[in-house]
Each structure stands twice: as structure tokens, then as C-alpha cells.
Design a protein around this motif. Structure first.
Motif, PDB file in Angstrom:
ATOM      1  N   ASP A 140       2.321 -38.429  34.964  1.00 19.19           N
ATOM      2  CA  ASP A 140       3.056 -38.301  33.705  1.00 19.19           C
ATOM      3  C   ASP A 140       4.449 -37.690  33.917  1.00 19.19           C
ATOM      4  O   ASP A 140       4.837 -36.750  33.236  1.00 19.19           O
ATOM      5  CB  ASP A 140       2.224 -37.446  32.740  1.00 19.19           C
ATOM      6  CG  ASP A 140       2.711 -37.579  31.309  1.00 19.19           C
ATOM      7  OD1 ASP A 140       3.598 -38.408  31.056  1.00 19.19           O
ATOM      8  OD2 ASP A 140       2.203 -36.836  30.448  1.00 19.19           O
ATOM      9  N   HIS A 318       4.468 -29.778  37.977  1.00 25.00           N
ATOM     10  CA  HIS A 318       3.208 -29.759  38.703  1.00 25.00           C
ATOM     11  C   HIS A 318       3.463 -29.758  40.209  1.00 25.00           C
ATOM     12  O   HIS A 318       2.771 -30.439  40.958  1.00 25.00           O
ATOM     13  CB  HIS A 318       2.377 -31.005  38.372  1.00 25.00           C
ATOM     14  CG  HIS A 318       1.815 -31.035  36.981  1.00 25.00           C
ATOM     15  ND1 HIS A 318       0.821 -30.168  36.564  1.00 25.00           N
ATOM     16  CD2 HIS A 318       2.083 -31.800  35.915  1.00 25.00           C
ATOM     17  CE1 HIS A 318       0.494 -30.438  35.300  1.00 25.00           C
ATOM     18  NE2 HIS A 318       1.258 -31.413  34.872  1.00 25.00           N
ATOM     19  N   TRP A 343      -2.149 -34.502  40.732  1.00 24.59           N
ATOM     20  CA  TRP A 343      -2.129 -34.619  39.273  1.00 24.59           C
ATOM     21  C   TRP A 343      -3.121 -35.648  38.784  1.00 24.59           C
ATOM     22  O   TRP A 343      -2.994 -36.840  39.059  1.00 24.59           O
ATOM     23  CB  TRP A 343      -0.718 -35.020  38.806  1.00 24.59           C
ATOM     24  CG  TRP A 343      -0.574 -35.052  37.313  1.00 24.59           C
ATOM     25  CD1 TRP A 343      -0.135 -34.019  36.533  1.00 24.59           C
ATOM     26  CD2 TRP A 343      -0.851 -36.137  36.422  1.00 24.59           C
ATOM     27  NE1 TRP A 343      -0.132 -34.399  35.216  1.00 24.59           N
ATOM     28  CE2 TRP A 343      -0.560 -35.698  35.112  1.00 24.59           C
ATOM     29  CE3 TRP A 343      -1.318 -37.441  36.597  1.00 24.59           C
ATOM     30  CZ2 TRP A 343      -0.718 -36.504  33.992  1.00 24.59           C
ATOM     31  CZ3 TRP A 343      -1.484 -38.246  35.468  1.00 24.59           C
ATOM     32  CH2 TRP A 343      -1.177 -37.772  34.190  1.00 24.59           C
ATOM     33  N   ASN A 385      -4.611 -30.291  39.488  1.00 17.71           N
ATOM     34  CA  ASN A 385      -4.578 -30.392  38.032  1.00 17.71           C
ATOM     35  C   ASN A 385      -5.356 -31.611  37.543  1.00 17.71           C
ATOM     36  O   ASN A 385      -5.079 -32.745  37.977  1.00 17.71           O
ATOM     37  CB  ASN A 385      -3.116 -30.521  37.582  1.00 17.71           C
ATOM     38  CG  ASN A 385      -2.973 -30.720  36.088  1.00 17.71           C
ATOM     39  OD1 ASN A 385      -3.197 -29.798  35.320  1.00 17.71           O
ATOM     40  ND2 ASN A 385      -2.613 -31.933  35.669  1.00 17.71           N
ATOM     41  N   GLU A 386      -6.344 -31.372  36.690  1.00 20.42           N
ATOM     42  CA  GLU A 386      -7.084 -32.443  36.007  1.00 20.42           C
ATOM     43  C   GLU A 386      -7.642 -33.517  36.932  1.00 20.42           C
ATOM     44  O   GLU A 386      -7.548 -34.710  36.636  1.00 20.42           O
ATOM     45  CB  GLU A 386      -6.214 -33.088  34.919  1.00 20.42           C
ATOM     46  CG  GLU A 386      -5.904 -32.155  33.775  1.00 20.42           C
ATOM     47  CD  GLU A 386      -5.361 -32.858  32.547  1.00 20.42           C
ATOM     48  OE1 GLU A 386      -5.123 -34.072  32.602  1.00 20.42           O
ATOM     49  OE2 GLU A 386      -5.171 -32.178  31.527  1.00 20.42           O
ATOM     50  N   TYR A 442      -5.086 -35.202  21.057  1.00 18.06           N
ATOM     51  CA  TYR A 442      -5.752 -36.425  21.533  1.00 18.06           C
ATOM     52  C   TYR A 442      -7.062 -36.695  20.792  1.00 18.06           C
ATOM     53  O   TYR A 442      -7.611 -37.762  20.860  1.00 18.06           O
ATOM     54  CB  TYR A 442      -6.005 -36.354  23.041  1.00 18.06           C
ATOM     55  CG  TYR A 442      -4.725 -36.482  23.843  1.00 18.06           C
ATOM     56  CD1 TYR A 442      -3.881 -37.571  23.683  1.00 18.06           C
ATOM     57  CD2 TYR A 442      -4.362 -35.497  24.762  1.00 18.06           C
ATOM     58  CE1 TYR A 442      -2.704 -37.691  24.403  1.00 18.06           C
ATOM     59  CE2 TYR A 442      -3.185 -35.612  25.499  1.00 18.06           C
ATOM     60  CZ  TYR A 442      -2.361 -36.708  25.314  1.00 18.06           C
ATOM     61  OH  TYR A 442      -1.204 -36.824  26.028  1.00 18.06           O
ATOM     62  N   GLU A 474      -3.008 -25.621  29.384  1.00 19.84           N
ATOM     63  CA  GLU A 474      -2.223 -26.622  28.658  1.00 19.84           C
ATOM     64  C   GLU A 474      -2.837 -26.814  27.283  1.00 19.84           C
ATOM     65  O   GLU A 474      -4.065 -26.883  27.147  1.00 19.84           O
ATOM     66  CB  GLU A 474      -2.235 -27.987  29.370  1.00 19.84           C
ATOM     67  CG  GLU A 474      -1.427 -28.036  30.633  1.00 19.84           C
ATOM     68  CD  GLU A 474      -1.365 -29.445  31.224  1.00 19.84           C
ATOM     69  OE1 GLU A 474      -1.439 -30.423  30.456  1.00 19.84           O
ATOM     70  OE2 GLU A 474      -1.260 -29.539  32.458  1.00 19.84           O
ATOM     71  N   ARG A 534       3.839 -43.519  26.015  1.00 17.02           N
ATOM     72  CA  ARG A 534       4.627 -42.411  25.480  1.00 17.02           C
ATOM     73  C   ARG A 534       5.818 -42.925  24.660  1.00 17.02           C
ATOM     74  O   ARG A 534       6.595 -43.752  25.162  1.00 17.02           O
ATOM     75  CB  ARG A 534       5.180 -41.561  26.631  1.00 17.02           C
ATOM     76  CG  ARG A 534       4.118 -40.975  27.548  1.00 17.02           C
ATOM     77  CD  ARG A 534       3.602 -39.695  26.948  1.00 17.02           C
ATOM     78  NE  ARG A 534       2.734 -38.980  27.870  1.00 17.02           N
ATOM     79  CZ  ARG A 534       1.508 -38.583  27.548  1.00 17.02           C
ATOM     80  NH1 ARG A 534       0.984 -38.887  26.371  1.00 17.02           N
ATOM     81  NH2 ARG A 534       0.798 -37.877  28.400  1.00 17.02           N
ATOM     82  N   ASN A 539       7.529 -37.705  27.575  1.00 21.60           N
ATOM     83  CA  ASN A 539       6.451 -36.857  27.090  1.00 21.60           C
ATOM     84  C   ASN A 539       7.126 -35.911  26.099  1.00 21.60           C
ATOM     85  O   ASN A 539       7.956 -35.076  26.480  1.00 21.60           O
ATOM     86  CB  ASN A 539       5.783 -36.089  28.235  1.00 21.60           C
ATOM     87  CG  ASN A 539       4.573 -35.299  27.742  1.00 21.60           C
ATOM     88  OD1 ASN A 539       4.636 -34.686  26.686  1.00 21.60           O
ATOM     89  ND2 ASN A 539       3.495 -35.323  28.503  1.00 21.60           N
ATOM     90  N   LYS A 541       6.061 -33.488  24.141  1.00 20.59           N
ATOM     91  CA  LYS A 541       5.380 -32.262  23.702  1.00 20.59           C
ATOM     92  C   LYS A 541       6.218 -31.013  23.941  1.00 20.59           C
ATOM     93  O   LYS A 541       5.720 -29.893  23.888  1.00 20.59           O
ATOM     94  CB  LYS A 541       4.024 -32.151  24.395  1.00 20.59           C
ATOM     95  CG  LYS A 541       3.089 -33.303  24.045  1.00 20.59           C
ATOM     96  CD  LYS A 541       1.685 -33.092  24.527  1.00 20.59           C
ATOM     97  CE  LYS A 541       0.875 -34.363  24.397  1.00 20.59           C
ATOM     98  NZ  LYS A 541       1.221 -35.399  25.394  1.00 20.59           N
TER      99      LYS A 541
HETATM  100  C1  ADA Z   1      -2.232 -33.337  31.078  1.00 21.11           C
HETATM  101  C2  ADA Z   1      -1.288 -33.162  32.230  1.00 21.11           C
HETATM  102  C3  ADA Z   1       0.151 -32.984  31.817  1.00 21.11           C
HETATM  103  C4  ADA Z   1       0.498 -33.920  30.665  1.00 21.11           C
HETATM  104  C5  ADA Z   1      -0.430 -33.677  29.513  1.00 21.11           C
HETATM  105  C6  ADA Z   1      -0.176 -34.585  28.311  1.00 21.11           C
HETATM  106  O1  ADA Z   1      -2.848 -32.225  30.663  1.00 21.11           O
HETATM  107  O2  ADA Z   1      -1.664 -32.103  33.059  1.00 21.11           O
HETATM  108  O3  ADA Z   1       0.955 -33.239  32.944  1.00 21.11           O
HETATM  109  O4  ADA Z   1       0.407 -35.231  31.079  1.00 21.11           O
HETATM  110  O5  ADA Z   1      -1.736 -33.955  29.930  1.00 21.11           O
HETATM  111  O6  ADA Z   1       0.922 -34.526  27.765  1.00 21.11           O
HETATM  112  O7  ADA Z   1      -1.053 -35.355  27.940  1.00 21.11           O
END
Ligand code: ADA
Length: 568
Positions: A140, A318, A343, A385-386, A442, A474, A534, A539, A541
Motif C-alpha cells: 500500500d 513500514h 508488509w 506487519n500484517e 472496513y 493502526e 484507493r 491512501n 487516511k
Molecule cells: C494496513 C497496513 C497499512 C495500510 C492500512 C490501510 O493496516 O498496515 O499500511 O495499508 O492497512 O489503510 O488499510
């Protein structure tokens, strides 16, 4: 731009930043055609940079050749430093291939014997992905390419110090410390060489001895343990740094270190024996105009914006961030979580068991420890991560990473971010349980948060990990900058502010939670091809837009973080 302070006084470092010749190589034919002996018809580009800022190369993935000719005034061993090249770097010096490097976010050096005179340095940067890549193509953030951080060289003579870690342990009352220096020495002469070697920490000389190394020898020297009394601690409110000086007859190296203790006790995170709540943001070292070649002036601005918001912590999501940025955090007393780019969903169970992926993972962690060990601001090392942490391969990899970082990583918490808390089987390999949860974005709704926390509390108990604090690593919601609505719908600034504000209250009032990192500091570029759907191919957020304009949520967070800080 490597550091925020001079690493040398008598040793000269020559920058190779500036204009380089550049040519893309989509068919990967450059080596066969001898481009290492001169790039044909290259254009001039600036290094460091990403090639994607060139409109014709916006989405280019492949090889890019860079060439720099420069005049070297002296003969001897040259140490070339590359602060970061995306992702595979192949290097030639005067047409002769040197050892390459894999991994886009960490520094590496190469030694070469050079005559005085004109030289040609050639770098082939390759940002393609395959099944062994870290990260995987499905990620991402934007697939940038190029020489993204500075390049420099120095001429070595006599006994030199190629690396140094300050290893220490504080007494229980935090007033004295026992320490040693682990020094990587190197003899750059063509014959045996002796020198007096002095190591000083602040005003105190802690080691002074003659050392002799054979021609070309590299040696790890661990100084005898010494004691520091009346330790001036490094802390968020008083980020005190000691200067380190290491000096031989011909070489000197300066660094900065800080004494602090981070630990987990009775379900809390303690910094210098005091319970601390982490009020953090996730931040990518990215800007749409510069990509990953992030200017130092903007680093400072980001830190100003983040501290103005009342935050005391940043997760370098990350990947390892520029050392210059971490130097700033050391100076400003901001706590940092540093991780490598393993990631998420790109890593299937099968990929996590791939021998090359495992080898690269361990190499990336080893490099992160090597270059970032001395930074007091780094209180957390992140393993991954994840990833699918309910699988055996994730378990095996987590065990390896945790073992390495606990053994070699200094006094730090070792963690990973899990997005599948109810099937995760790896929690034994972390000091703090870190959860990435997106209720209200989500799936679910804002009100689901309290229930989710209670449900996880029960699972944590079942697993017998009541004493492990939890960080919400997160959470968040996307908002398009400037999109305001009366009815507080998703994608509006109002909805984002409401969700994040609610979460902060839930976390702050929950004794299980030792802190949180909002996803995310600012909007970042991602890519349509990654299939994440996206909006704007960003992204969204961020608490701020990609140009660092605050959204409503920024002010909500500032109000809450500042109020929480007052309670301390
Ligand atoms: C995950 C990820 C982030 C980002 C986030 C999202 O948690 O670790 O990098 O992608 O989701 O915005 O959905």
C-alpha cells in the motif's frame, strides 16, 4: 545528508550527490551492452531522487542506470556509502563489478582501492518485484525507484572505525550504567599498522590502548566494561545526548548516544521506570513531489506538526527511515518504532517459508540493528506487519526475528503488528501485543470498538498474556481533504474526526492499552495497479493531506493528545 551532526573532524567526506547521468533499461540489456563502461546517451538527473518524479517515468518499474564521474585527490582505500537504493543495487567502479545490495531502505558501504585521479561509479537500481521480494508487489505505497538517499565517499588511512555500538545496562535506580563499545576496526594500509585508539563518552575517556592490525584486517574490538556514574538520562522531556569520540592516529568518528530504559512491567510500558502512554502516528517517509527522496527540511516540518499535535511517538511505517530523521527524533525526545518492509497481504504462508525471503528478512533486521542501534529514540523494533500470523510459517519466521532482535537489538521492545488477533499464534514472540484494527472503516461501526476491545481482552487472558500490554498500532478512516458533510458520512473529514476521537477515548480509558498509533500522519501515494481501489490513488487516511494541510481530525487529535499529556 546522512546525519544531523558531523561524524568526523579530521576525516573528510566527499559528497557524490548532485548531477548523475541516467538511463532507463526496460529490457535489462545494459550490462550485456557494457553500460558499466559508460552509459550511452544518458540524461542528467539529480541524486538523491526517485525517477518517478519525471512525468515520462511516473509508473516505470525496472532497471535504471546511474553514472557519476568524479576526481579523487588521493590514492588508497575508498569507502563508498550508499544511504539507500531502491531495491536491488548493482555497482561497478571503473567498470569492475562490486558486491551488490538488496533492500531499498537501508544504508550499505563498499570498500575499493582507488588511484588518485578520475573515476566512474555506476549503479544499476532495479525496483522490480518477484516472489522473493521484500516487500511484495502488493503493497500500500507507491513503487518508487532510484537512488533515494545520499551517496558519498571517504579515503581511509591507518586504523579506521567502520562501525560502533554502545552497549550499556542501567542500574535499578538508573543512576549508574555499565557499558562497553563494540568497535569494527579496519586497517586501510597495505602493511601491518599500529595506532593509539581512544574512546570517549562525554568528557570521560573510557578506553585508550595501542592496537595493531594486519594489512587489510577487519576486527571486532570489545572494550573492557566501564562505569558511568551520575547518568544523565535521555527522556521525552529531557532528551539528553552524550557525544562519543573514537579516535586513532589517522581517523576519527563521532556519534551521539543516550541512556534510557524501556521495559514492560505489570502490563504497562515503562520508560525510565515511569509508566508511559504512547500517543503516536504512523508516518511514511514520502511526499508526492519527492517520493522516498525526502528532504531534511520537510522532516523537521513533519516533526513540528506531529509534536504540535501532542504526540510523543512515531511509527516509521513500514521501513527504516533516513538516519537524519532519527537523529532529529533523538534530539527532540520522540519515541520511534522502526521496522522492515515485510508488509501484509503480499506475503502468503508459502512466501513466508521461502528460503530467500527468510534470508533477506534476517539480513534486513541485521542491517537495521547495525545502523540504528545507538539511537535512544528507537524504543521499538518491528519484525513485520500484517502477515498471516495464524500460520506455521509466520510462527517460524516470528521466532527467528524475535530471537535475533532480542539478542542483538539492545534495550528495546520487539513487536509486530497483527491484523488477525483472534487466530494469531505468534503472540509469544512479542513484548507488547500490537493490533491493526479498522472497525468503523472496513467493517463494523464506530460503536463496535468497545466490544472489540473486550473481546480481545478475553482472548489475551485465555492465552495467558494478561501481562503483555496492547498497542493499537493502526486504526483510522479515510477522508478526502476538504470534503465536509452535515451527516458525517464516510470519506468526510467529520466522519474521520469522529471515529478517531472516539477511538482515542476508548483506548485512553482502557488499562490494557499502553498506546496507539493513528493510521496515518498524512495521505500517501499508492498505486491503482495494486488493486486496493484507493480513491485518487492515494491512501487517504491521513490526518493531513499529502501536502501537509490539516484535516478536521488533526485538531480533534491535538485536543485529546494534549489533554492526555496533562494527566501525566
Ligand atoms: C494496513 C497496513 C497499512 C495500510 C492500512 C490501510 O493496516 O498496515 O499500511 O495499508 O492497512 O489503510 O488499510
Amino acid at each position: 545528508m546522512a546525519r544531523l551532526f558531523n561524524e568526523h573532524k579530521k576525516q573528510r567526506v566527499y559528497s557524490l550527490d548532485g548531477t548523475w547521468k541516467f538511463h532507463i533499461d526496460p529490457e535489462d540489456k545494459g550490462e550485456a551492452e557494457g553500460w558499466q563502461n559508460g552509459i550511452p546517451n544518458g540524461e542528467s538527473v539529480s541524486v538523491p531522487s526517485v525517477w518517478n518524479t519525471d512525468l515520462s517515468l511516473l509508473t516505470y518499474e525496472g532497471c535504471g542506470w546511474y553514472e557519476k564521474t568524479f576526481y579523487c585527490p588521493d590514492e588508497g582505500v575508498m569507502r563508498l556509502t550508499f544511504e539507500a537504493v531502491m531495491t536491488q543495487a548493482d555497482i561497478w567502479f571503473d567498470g569492475v563489478r562490486m558486491e551488490g545490495h538488496y533492500g531499498g531502505f537501508c544504508q550499505f558501504e563498499r570498500l575499493v582501492y582507488a588511484e588518485a585521479g578520475e573515476h566512474r561509479l555506476t549503479v544499476r537500481a532495479d525496483n522490480r518485484f518477484d516472489e522473493h521480494s521484500i516487500p511484495q508487489a502488493k503493497v500500500d505505497w507507491f513503487h518508487y525507484g532510484g537512488i533515494t538517499r545520499s551517496v558519498s565517499y571517504e579515503m581511509l588511512s591507518g586504523i579506521c572505525v567502520l562501525g560502533e555500538h554502545f552497549v550499556y545496562e542501567l542500574s535499578n535506580n538508573l543512576q549508574t550504567a555499565e557499558g562497553t563499545f563494540e568497535l569494527t576496526l579496519y586497517n586501510a594500509e597495505q602493511q601491518e599498522c599500529s595506532s593509539r585508539l581512544t574512546v570517549a563518552l562525554g568528557d570521560q575517556v573510557v578506553f585508550e590502548e595501542a592496537v595493531t592490525l594486519a594489512c587489510g584486517e577487519e576486527r571486532l574490538l570489545v572494550t573492557p566494561r566501564f562505569t558511568i556514574t551520575d547518568v544523565h538520562l535521555w527522556d521525552t522531556c529531557d532528551p539528553y545526548l552524550y557525544t562519543v569520540r573514537i579516535e586513532s592516529d589517522t581517523y576519527d568518528l563521532y556519534d551521539r548516544v543516550g541512556f534510557r530504559k524501556i521495559e514492560v512491567k505489570d502490563g504497562q510500558i515503562l520508560l525510565n521506570s515511569r509508566a508511559i502512554e504512547l500517543r503516536g502516528v504512523n508516518r511514511h517517509e514520502e511526499h508526492p513531489d519527492f517520493g522516498f527522496a525526502f528532504p531534511a527540511s520537510l522532516m523537521k516540518r513533519d516533526i513540528d506538526i506531529i509534536t504540535e499535535m501532542g504526540a510523543n511517538a512515531i511509527r516509521g511505517s513500514h521501513y527504516p527511515n533516513s538516519r537524519c530523521f532519527v537523529d532529529m527524533l533523538d534530539e527532540r525526545g520522540i519515541l520511534f518504532w522502526s521496522e522492515i518492509p515485510i508488509w501484509g497481504c503480499g506475503f502468503s504462508e508459502e512466501t513466508l517459508g521461502d528460503a530467500l525471503v527468510i534470508e533477506r528478512t534476517m539480513a534486513m533486521h541485521t542491517e537495521m540493528v547495525k545502523y540504528y542501534y545507538n539511537h535512544p529514540s528507537i524504543v521499538i523494533f518491528g519484525m513485520h506487519n500484517e502477515i498471516p500470523s495464524g500460520t506455521q510459517n509466520a510462527y517460524g519466521l516470528s521466532r527467528l526475528c524475535y530471537g535475533l532482535l532480542k539478542e542483538k537489538g539492545g534495550n528495546r521492545l520487539v513487536v509486530y503488528a497483527s491484523h488477525t488477533p483472534h487466530v494469531d499464534i505468534c503472540f509469544e514472540f512479542c513484548d507488547v501485543i500490537c493490533l491493526n484494527l479498522y472497525h468503523g472503516w472496513y467493517g463494523g461501526n464506530i460503536e463496535a470498538w468497545q466490544g472489540a476491545m473486550d473481546k480481545f481482552r478475553a482472548r489475551r487472558s485465555e492465552l495467558g498474556f494478561d501481562q503483555k500490554p496492547v498497542i493499537i498500532s493502526e486504526f483510522g478512516a479515510a477522508a478526502i481533504y476538504g470534503n465536509h458533510t452535515f451527516d458525517c458520512v464516510k470519506w468526510s473529514e467529520e466522519y474521520q474526526a469522529k471515529l478517531i476521537g472516539h477511538c482515542l477515548d476508548v483506548f485512553h480509558s482502557d488499562p490494557m492499552v499502553a498506546g496507539c498509533f493513528i493510521w496515518q500522519y498524512c495521505d500517501i501515494r499508492t498505486s491503482e495497479e495494486m488493486g486496493l481501489g484507493r480513491a485518487r490513488s492515494f491512501n487517504n487516511k491521513g490526518l493531513l493531506s499529502e501536502y501537509r494541510k490539516p484535516k478536521a481530525a488533526y485538531f480533534t487529535v491535538a485536543e485529546k493528545f494534549k489533554a492526555f499529556a496533562k494527566e501525566e
